[in-house]
Scaffold this motif. Structure first.
Motif, mmCIF file in Angstrom:
data_model
loop_
_atom_site.group_PDB
_atom_site.id
_atom_site.type_symbol
_atom_site.label_atom_id
_atom_site.label_comp_id
_atom_site.label_asym_id
_atom_site.label_seq_id
_atom_site.Cartn_x
_atom_site.Cartn_y
_atom_site.Cartn_z
ATOM 1 N N GLY A 50 -10.543 -7.884 -4.427
ATOM 2 C CA GLY A 50 -9.167 -8.055 -3.961
ATOM 3 C C GLY A 50 -8.164 -7.376 -4.880
ATOM 4 O O GLY A 50 -7.216 -6.741 -4.418
ATOM 5 N N VAL A 51 -8.384 -7.499 -6.196
ATOM 6 C CA VAL A 51 -7.500 -6.830 -7.163
ATOM 7 C C VAL A 51 -7.557 -5.317 -6.934
ATOM 8 O O VAL A 51 -6.538 -4.624 -6.919
ATOM 9 C CB VAL A 51 -7.924 -7.160 -8.617
ATOM 10 N N ARG A 52 -8.772 -4.820 -6.720
ATOM 11 C CA ARG A 52 -8.929 -3.376 -6.489
ATOM 12 C C ARG A 52 -8.200 -2.942 -5.233
ATOM 13 O O ARG A 52 -7.474 -1.940 -5.230
ATOM 14 C CB ARG A 52 -10.415 -3.037 -6.367
ATOM 15 N N ALA A 53 -8.414 -3.682 -4.151
ATOM 16 C CA ALA A 53 -7.774 -3.313 -2.888
ATOM 17 C C ALA A 53 -6.263 -3.329 -3.033
ATOM 18 O O ALA A 53 -5.571 -2.403 -2.599
ATOM 19 C CB ALA A 53 -8.218 -4.275 -1.789
ATOM 20 N N ALA A 54 -5.738 -4.361 -3.696
ATOM 21 C CA ALA A 54 -4.288 -4.489 -3.834
ATOM 22 C C ALA A 54 -3.726 -3.378 -4.711
ATOM 23 O O ALA A 54 -2.714 -2.751 -4.365
ATOM 24 C CB ALA A 54 -3.938 -5.857 -4.414
ATOM 25 N N ASP A 55 -4.377 -3.104 -5.837
ATOM 26 C CA ASP A 55 -3.877 -2.059 -6.735
ATOM 27 C C ASP A 55 -3.953 -0.685 -6.080
ATOM 28 O O ASP A 55 -3.059 0.141 -6.251
ATOM 29 C CB ASP A 55 -4.649 -2.068 -8.058
ATOM 30 N N HIS B 199 -4.291 -3.346 -14.242
ATOM 31 C CA HIS B 199 -5.568 -3.504 -13.558
ATOM 32 C C HIS B 199 -6.612 -4.094 -14.516
ATOM 33 O O HIS B 199 -7.330 -5.031 -14.169
ATOM 34 C CB HIS B 199 -6.026 -2.145 -13.043
ATOM 35 N N HIS C 91 -7.961 -1.778 2.476
ATOM 36 C CA HIS C 91 -9.406 -1.641 2.594
ATOM 37 C C HIS C 91 -10.017 -2.123 1.289
ATOM 38 O O HIS C 91 -9.606 -1.715 0.209
ATOM 39 C CB HIS C 91 -9.725 -0.172 2.866
ATOM 40 N N PRO D 8 -12.678 -1.997 -1.399
ATOM 41 C CA PRO D 8 -13.798 -1.145 -1.787
ATOM 42 C C PRO D 8 -14.957 -1.983 -2.337
ATOM 43 O O PRO D 8 -14.729 -2.944 -3.071
ATOM 44 C CB PRO D 8 -13.201 -0.266 -2.891
ATOM 45 N N ARG E 90 -12.783 -11.797 -5.908
ATOM 46 C CA ARG E 90 -11.506 -11.684 -6.607
ATOM 47 C C ARG E 90 -11.295 -10.246 -7.100
ATOM 48 O O ARG E 90 -10.249 -9.639 -6.854
ATOM 49 C CB ARG E 90 -11.489 -12.636 -7.815
ATOM 50 N N ILE E 91 -12.316 -9.690 -7.765
ATOM 51 C CA ILE E 91 -12.179 -8.344 -8.313
ATOM 52 C C ILE E 91 -11.979 -7.339 -7.182
ATOM 53 O O ILE E 91 -11.140 -6.426 -7.269
ATOM 54 C CB ILE E 91 -13.411 -7.986 -9.181
ATOM 55 N N GLU F 36 -4.688 -13.969 -10.783
ATOM 56 C CA GLU F 36 -3.644 -13.110 -10.238
ATOM 57 C C GLU F 36 -4.285 -11.971 -9.449
ATOM 58 O O GLU F 36 -5.262 -11.373 -9.884
ATOM 59 C CB GLU F 36 -2.854 -12.529 -11.419
ATOM 60 N N ILE F 37 -3.737 -11.682 -8.255
ATOM 61 C CA ILE F 37 -4.176 -10.510 -7.508
ATOM 62 C C ILE F 37 -3.116 -9.421 -7.602
ATOM 63 O O ILE F 37 -3.407 -8.282 -7.933
ATOM 64 C CB ILE F 37 -4.419 -10.853 -6.015
ATOM 65 N N TYR F 38 -1.877 -9.794 -7.325
ATOM 66 C CA TYR F 38 -0.810 -8.798 -7.337
ATOM 67 C C TYR F 38 0.504 -9.474 -7.654
ATOM 68 O O TYR F 38 0.517 -10.677 -7.952
ATOM 69 C CB TYR F 38 -0.761 -8.081 -5.972
ATOM 70 N N ASP F 39 1.602 -8.744 -7.553
ATOM 71 C CA ASP F 39 2.904 -9.260 -7.979
ATOM 72 C C ASP F 39 3.164 -10.691 -7.514
ATOM 73 O O ASP F 39 3.512 -11.558 -8.292
ATOM 74 C CB ASP F 39 4.034 -8.367 -7.446
ATOM 75 N N LEU G 197 -11.786 4.016 -10.474
ATOM 76 C CA LEU G 197 -11.704 3.477 -9.108
ATOM 77 C C LEU G 197 -11.019 4.488 -8.190
ATOM 78 O O LEU G 197 -11.479 4.746 -7.072
ATOM 79 C CB LEU G 197 -10.930 2.164 -9.138
ATOM 80 N N LYS H 51 -5.908 -7.751 -15.102
ATOM 81 C CA LYS H 51 -6.224 -8.630 -13.977
ATOM 82 C C LYS H 51 -7.729 -8.767 -13.784
ATOM 83 O O LYS H 51 -8.243 -9.865 -13.568
ATOM 84 C CB LYS H 51 -5.561 -8.108 -12.698
#
Lengths: 225, 260
Positions: A78-83, B108, B2, B4, A75-76, A55-58, B19, B111
């Motif tokens: 992407g999760v960070r960018a999305a959140d 977070h 973006h 990170p 993947r990680i 899962e990345i986002y909703d 983060l 995930k």
């Protein structure tokens, strides 16, 4: 003074591409496809803890093939960018297209500037309320983005799997039908795959917020039964 | 969007707050006492009660700025994730921000790590967030949450109360927070029994809020004219479920019948 040998840029790129393709070809394939219930992603993965699909986002999911640690880092990220984007703006503003472009940038950057390209292929999928609006972005090791129409096949044996799956797939089929076609395509004519060798997840079209759901082995067995 | 990237030694792992800080988005404490800038909205009474299958959480709908009512329909009870809820009392702005950050922190982590935090881990996370908020609390922006959830590993409902320094106290039966919390706690204390069923626990929470609203001007009572009822939720094996207004209106009608 010694001079480095001249190597033509075409040769450098070709060597890197061959290297990446070889790495990817060692792994097993996966299929992501639109079905009536949402987007189903089915990967051949004997491990139940090292995931290829996440899962990345909703409404966005990620799937990767190739070198595990490399696509897991992506993947990680992407999760960070999305959140971060959802936090700074709103949850509605997080979309797969912009994420795919960012991934393409990273993959392209590494491919042209680093010694070793990333040996991965990834899929970024976003489920919409209508099946016609679903998005599947297939990214290659060099940053090429392919906007796939109804399904995407990633991995070593992609061409053969894609041919088999394309022949059996119907775009308006339900989850069970699409999953059966995907499993048969991944297995090929000589093999039979069971639920324990598969990793299956669904982006549920009807979900209200977090639409990503993993399908447990017994549910997969029942569906492909 | 973006993406990170981090060097291995700077990687924030599954910690969303870290983060945010690494991206310069972390909240800064106010430089001087906020009271000098005028009064700001405060949320008040929230309660949590354990019952046979899990935990009930409830909160009134009023926010006040000094003597004024600043909002009639603010919400103070939120799902933290599928299996837990958080209720807030204190300065409304920072409290909402804390809830948003807490929800994101849990999501977070889940995930990035591929697995949800334990209930204990979630309670400790909130404790750290309240503690990090202490400098702002010292400037007049105190936030004092309640946290409750269904512990899927132990299959029981559990609830936690906090103080402004981040102190975390697990309570066995019930917890309250906010200006009307004292009155609400008395009502719950007298009505509590081990193994209450869902309906009795809901009624007890509603009666506690009515009494708090009776005695404390900063707590709002049920408002049948506008149809504004408290936010009430149950958290049990099925997860966080908000109780709908229809059921609350009926329960209030029964309570009002017996209250005169």
């Amino acid at each position: 003074m010694s001079m480095p040998f001249y190597v033509a840029p075409e040769q450098v790129m070709k060597d890197r591409a061959d290297y990446a393709r070889k790495g990817i070809a060692r792994g097993r394939s996966l299929v992501g496809a639109v079905c009536a219930e949402g987007i189903v992603i089915c990967a051949e993965n004997p491990s139940s803890t090292l995931r290829k699909v996440s899962e990345i986002y909703d409404r966005i999911a990620f799937a990767g093939v190739g070198k595990y640690n490399e696509f897991d880092q992506l993947r990680i990220a992407g999760v960070r960018a999305a959140d971060l984007k959802g936090y700074s703006f709103s949850r509605e503003d997080v979309d797969a297209r912009s994420l795919a472009n960012q991934y393409a940038q990273i993959l392209g950057q590494v491919f042209t500037h680093e010694m070793k390209p990333l040996e991965v292929e990834i899929l970024v999928a976003e489920v919409a309320h209508e099946a016609a609006d679903d998005q599947l972005f297939h990214l290659l090791y060099d940053g090429t983005v392919i906007d796939e129409d109804r399904f995407a096949v990633l991995g070593g044996d992609a061409e053969a799997v894609s041919e088999r799956f394309g022949a059996a797939y119907e775009a308006d089929a339900d989850l069970a039908g699409v999953l059966r076609a995907a499993v048969d395509a991944l297995a090929g004519a000589e093999r039979q795959l069971v639920a324990a060798e598969l990793e299956v997840a669904l982006l549920d079209r009807a979900g209200s917020r977090r639409c990503f759901r993993r399908l447990a082995d017994d549910e997969v067995s029942r569906l492909i039964g | 969007m973006h993406i990170p990237t981090f060097r291995t030694q700077d990687d924030p792992g599954p910690d969303f707050a870290a983060l945010l800080r690494s991206q310069g988005l972390g909240p800064a404490a106010p430089a001087s006492a906020v009271t000098t800038a005028g009064t700001i909205p405060h949320g008040t009474t929230v309660v949590a009660i354990r019952y046979a299958e899990g935990v009930v959480m409830a909160g009134d709908r009023r926010a006040t700025s000094g003597n004024l009512i600043s909002h009639r329909s603010i919400e103070k009870v939120f799902p933290a994730d599928r299996w837990s809820g958080v209720a807030i009392a204190g300065a409304a702005g920072p409290a909402m921000e804390m809830v948003k950050l807490f929800q994101l922190q849990l999501e977070h982590y889940e995930k990035v790590e591929g697995e949800a935090l334990s209930l204990e881990g979630k309670a400790n996370q909130l404790s750290q967030m309240v503690r990090n908020h202490l400098p702002a609390a010292m400037q007049g922006l105190a936030v004092v949450p309640l946290f409750a959830g269904y512990d899927t590993r132990r299959t029981v409902g559990r609830l936690f109360q906090y103080d402004v320094t981040g102190g975390r106290y697990e309570e066995d039966d019930y917890a309250t927070s906010g200006s009307g919390g004292l009155h609400a706690a008395t009502v719950i204390k007298l009505g509590f029994a081990d193994g209450l069923d869902r309906g009795d626990a809901l009624d007890l929470a509603l009666r506690a809020l009515v009494t708090a609203a009776d005695e404390d001007s900063a707590t709002g009572g049920p408002d049948p004219i506008r149809g504004i009822w408290p936010v009430v939720a149950t958290i049990d094996a099925a997860g966080f479920t908000r109780v709908d207004d229809q059921e609350l209106a009926e329960r209030y009608a029964t309570i009002a019948g017996g209250a005169r």
